[in-house]
Design a protein around this motif. Structure first.
Motif, mmCIF file in Angstrom:
data_model
loop_
_atom_site.group_PDB
_atom_site.id
_atom_site.type_symbol
_atom_site.label_atom_id
_atom_site.label_comp_id
_atom_site.label_asym_id
_atom_site.label_seq_id
_atom_site.Cartn_x
_atom_site.Cartn_y
_atom_site.Cartn_z
ATOM 1 N N LYS A 84 0.838 -1.210 0.000
ATOM 2 C CA LYS A 84 0.000 0.000 0.000
ATOM 3 C C LYS A 84 0.867 1.252 0.000
ATOM 4 O O LYS A 84 0.591 2.201 -0.730
ATOM 5 C CB LYS A 84 -0.927 0.002 1.208
ATOM 6 N N GLY A 85 1.917 1.254 0.815
ATOM 7 C CA GLY A 85 2.818 2.404 0.841
ATOM 8 C C GLY A 85 3.525 2.598 -0.491
ATOM 9 O O GLY A 85 3.663 3.724 -0.984
ATOM 10 N N ILE A 86 3.966 1.490 -1.091
ATOM 11 C CA ILE A 86 4.626 1.555 -2.406
ATOM 12 C C ILE A 86 3.661 2.118 -3.443
ATOM 13 O O ILE A 86 4.016 3.017 -4.209
ATOM 14 C CB ILE A 86 5.158 0.170 -2.815
ATOM 15 N N LEU A 87 2.439 1.613 -3.467
ATOM 16 C CA LEU A 87 1.449 2.096 -4.436
ATOM 17 C C LEU A 87 1.151 3.580 -4.232
ATOM 18 O O LEU A 87 1.049 4.337 -5.197
ATOM 19 C CB LEU A 87 0.158 1.283 -4.340
ATOM 20 N N TYR A 88 1.026 3.981 -2.995
ATOM 21 C CA TYR A 88 0.766 5.393 -2.709
ATOM 22 C C TYR A 88 1.890 6.268 -3.264
ATOM 23 O O TYR A 88 1.641 7.255 -3.954
ATOM 24 C CB TYR A 88 0.612 5.614 -1.203
ATOM 25 N N LEU A 89 3.126 5.894 -2.976
ATOM 26 C CA LEU A 89 4.264 6.709 -3.417
ATOM 27 C C LEU A 89 4.426 6.689 -4.933
ATOM 28 O O LEU A 89 4.794 7.701 -5.533
ATOM 29 C CB LEU A 89 5.538 6.248 -2.710
ATOM 30 N N LEU A 90 4.155 5.561 -5.578
ATOM 31 C CA LEU A 90 4.219 5.505 -7.042
ATOM 32 C C LEU A 90 3.138 6.385 -7.661
ATOM 33 O O LEU A 90 3.387 7.067 -8.657
ATOM 34 C CB LEU A 90 4.093 4.068 -7.539
ATOM 35 N N GLN A 91 1.946 6.376 -7.066
ATOM 36 C CA GLN A 91 0.888 7.240 -7.586
ATOM 37 C C GLN A 91 1.233 8.708 -7.356
ATOM 38 O O GLN A 91 0.902 9.563 -8.177
ATOM 39 C CB GLN A 91 -0.447 6.932 -6.909
ATOM 40 N N GLN A 92 1.881 8.994 -6.264
ATOM 41 C CA GLN A 92 2.253 10.365 -5.946
ATOM 42 C C GLN A 92 3.277 10.898 -6.941
ATOM 43 O O GLN A 92 3.146 12.009 -7.433
ATOM 44 C CB GLN A 92 2.807 10.416 -4.525
ATOM 45 N N ASP A 93 4.296 10.072 -7.251
ATOM 46 C CA ASP A 93 5.354 10.496 -8.177
ATOM 47 C C ASP A 93 6.181 9.281 -8.574
ATOM 48 O O ASP A 93 7.234 9.021 -7.985
ATOM 49 C CB ASP A 93 6.238 11.565 -7.536
ATOM 50 N N ALA A 94 5.724 8.545 -9.572
ATOM 51 C CA ALA A 94 6.413 7.323 -9.989
ATOM 52 C C ALA A 94 7.801 7.598 -10.536
ATOM 53 O O ALA A 94 8.700 6.777 -10.401
ATOM 54 C CB ALA A 94 5.582 6.571 -11.035
ATOM 55 N N ARG A 95 7.977 8.726 -11.138
ATOM 56 C CA ARG A 95 9.271 9.030 -11.731
ATOM 57 C C ARG A 95 10.263 9.558 -10.698
ATOM 58 O O ARG A 95 11.447 9.270 -10.751
ATOM 59 C CB ARG A 95 9.099 10.041 -12.855
ATOM 60 N N GLY A 96 9.789 10.351 -9.756
ATOM 61 C CA GLY A 96 10.678 11.014 -8.821
ATOM 62 C C GLY A 96 11.029 10.201 -7.583
ATOM 63 O O GLY A 96 12.020 10.481 -6.923
ATOM 64 N N ASN A 97 10.211 9.215 -7.254
ATOM 65 C CA ASN A 97 10.480 8.384 -6.086
ATOM 66 C C ASN A 97 11.305 7.170 -6.506
ATOM 67 O O ASN A 97 10.808 6.296 -7.195
ATOM 68 C CB ASN A 97 9.173 7.922 -5.431
ATOM 69 N N VAL A 104 13.484 3.594 -5.848
ATOM 70 C CA VAL A 104 13.226 2.441 -4.989
ATOM 71 C C VAL A 104 13.916 2.615 -3.640
ATOM 72 O O VAL A 104 13.403 2.160 -2.613
ATOM 73 C CB VAL A 104 13.610 1.098 -5.664
ATOM 74 N N THR A 105 15.054 3.286 -3.617
ATOM 75 C CA THR A 105 15.751 3.553 -2.351
ATOM 76 C C THR A 105 14.910 4.474 -1.477
ATOM 77 O O THR A 105 14.707 4.201 -0.284
ATOM 78 C CB THR A 105 17.132 4.179 -2.619
ATOM 79 N N GLU A 106 14.400 5.566 -2.053
ATOM 80 C CA GLU A 106 13.567 6.493 -1.294
ATOM 81 C C GLU A 106 12.278 5.829 -0.823
ATOM 82 O O GLU A 106 11.849 6.026 0.320
ATOM 83 C CB GLU A 106 13.248 7.731 -2.140
ATOM 84 N N ILE A 107 11.670 5.046 -1.702
ATOM 85 C CA ILE A 107 10.440 4.347 -1.321
ATOM 86 C C ILE A 107 10.732 3.385 -0.173
ATOM 87 O O ILE A 107 9.983 3.317 0.804
ATOM 88 C CB ILE A 107 9.824 3.609 -2.533
ATOM 89 N N GLY A 108 11.838 2.652 -0.273
ATOM 90 C CA GLY A 108 12.218 1.724 0.788
ATOM 91 C C GLY A 108 12.387 2.428 2.125
ATOM 92 O O GLY A 108 11.931 1.928 3.163
ATOM 93 N N GLU A 109 13.034 3.576 2.110
ATOM 94 C CA GLU A 109 13.214 4.347 3.343
ATOM 95 C C GLU A 109 11.872 4.775 3.915
ATOM 96 O O GLU A 109 11.666 4.745 5.124
ATOM 97 C CB GLU A 109 14.096 5.570 3.079
ATOM 98 N N ARG A 110 10.956 5.160 3.045
ATOM 99 C CA ARG A 110 9.648 5.657 3.502
ATOM 100 C C ARG A 110 8.746 4.544 4.029
ATOM 101 O O ARG A 110 7.939 4.787 4.917
ATOM 102 C CB ARG A 110 8.941 6.390 2.365
ATOM 103 N N VAL A 111 8.871 3.326 3.462
ATOM 104 C CA VAL A 111 7.986 2.240 3.909
ATOM 105 C C VAL A 111 8.698 1.258 4.842
ATOM 106 O O VAL A 111 8.083 0.316 5.334
ATOM 107 C CB VAL A 111 7.331 1.490 2.719
ATOM 108 N N GLY A 112 10.000 1.453 5.079
ATOM 109 C CA GLY A 112 10.714 0.650 6.053
ATOM 110 C C GLY A 112 11.234 -0.688 5.565
ATOM 111 O O GLY A 112 11.351 -1.635 6.346
ATOM 112 N N VAL A 113 11.559 -0.786 4.265
ATOM 113 C CA VAL A 113 12.147 -2.018 3.714
ATOM 114 C C VAL A 113 13.321 -1.644 2.814
ATOM 115 O O VAL A 113 13.529 -0.477 2.497
ATOM 116 C CB VAL A 113 11.107 -2.860 2.918
ATOM 117 N N SER A 114 14.076 -2.642 2.376
ATOM 118 C CA SER A 114 15.229 -2.378 1.510
ATOM 119 C C SER A 114 14.778 -2.027 0.092
ATOM 120 O O SER A 114 13.658 -2.337 -0.320
ATOM 121 C CB SER A 114 16.142 -3.605 1.462
ATOM 122 N N SER A 115 15.685 -1.414 -0.653
ATOM 123 C CA SER A 115 15.382 -1.058 -2.038
ATOM 124 C C SER A 115 15.142 -2.308 -2.885
ATOM 125 O O SER A 115 14.296 -2.294 -3.779
ATOM 126 C CB SER A 115 16.493 -0.206 -2.640
#
Length: 162
Positions: A11-24, A26-37
């Motif tokens: 859910k967190g990954i989907l939210y962030l991809l919808q927010q900005d798929a190009r700018g987020n 995998v490292t940033e997404i991982g930091e935001r949702v608490g998992v590795s890239s």
């Protein structure tokens, strides 16, 4: 049939991809949702394989791109022919999206763009030749998109200590 449930990381990954798929990244997404890239990359691949994620599309300001005619078209096609017509409709010059609606009238919502009114009229005539009955046309001024908040703004909060 509803697909398999997704967990809070997805859910967190989907939210962030919808927010900005190009700018987020995998490292940033991982930091935001608490998992590795690498976990994020694997989760995205799985979501794509399950057809949860169908693609990544920019929102284009067509006027700024030189396409001054941008229409939303509500149309009706016979229910028995709708599925077979969708591919033919997508082949028409200027059709950029189709939304299939579960209703007997106005069961398609089409988005069309064109450089000129003449090009737009050609696209509309092509739709008519396919048996697409135009119910209503509206000029699109602008479009905005927002991530579906159920996909986890709360699951995409910063998980880092810094």
């Amino acid at each position: 049939m509803v697909g398999k449930e997704i967990d809070n990381v997805d859910k967190g990954i989907l939210y962030l991809l919808q927010q900005d798929a190009r700018g987020n990244t995998v490292t940033e997404i991982g930091e935001r949702v608490g998992v590795s890239s690498s976990t994020v990359a694997n989760r995205i691949n799985r979501l794509e394989e399950r057809d949860v994620i169908l693609g990544y599309h920019p929102i284009v300001k067509y006027r700024e791109a030189g396409l001054g005619h941008h229409l939303l078209v509500s149309a009706t096609v016979p229910l028995t022919e709708r599925e077979e017509l969708l591919d033919d409709i997508m082949e028409i010059s200027g059709v950029v999206s189709i939304r299939e609606l579960l209703t007997n009238k106005e069961n398609l919502s089409l988005e069309l763009v064109a450089h000129t009114q003449e090009e737009l009229e050609e696209s509309l005539e092509d739709l008519d030749r396919l048996g697409v009955h135009i119910e209503r046309m509206e000029i699109m001024k602008q479009e905005r998109a927002n991530p579906y908040n159920h996909f986890g703004k709360e699951f995409a909060d910063e998980k880092t200590d810094g």
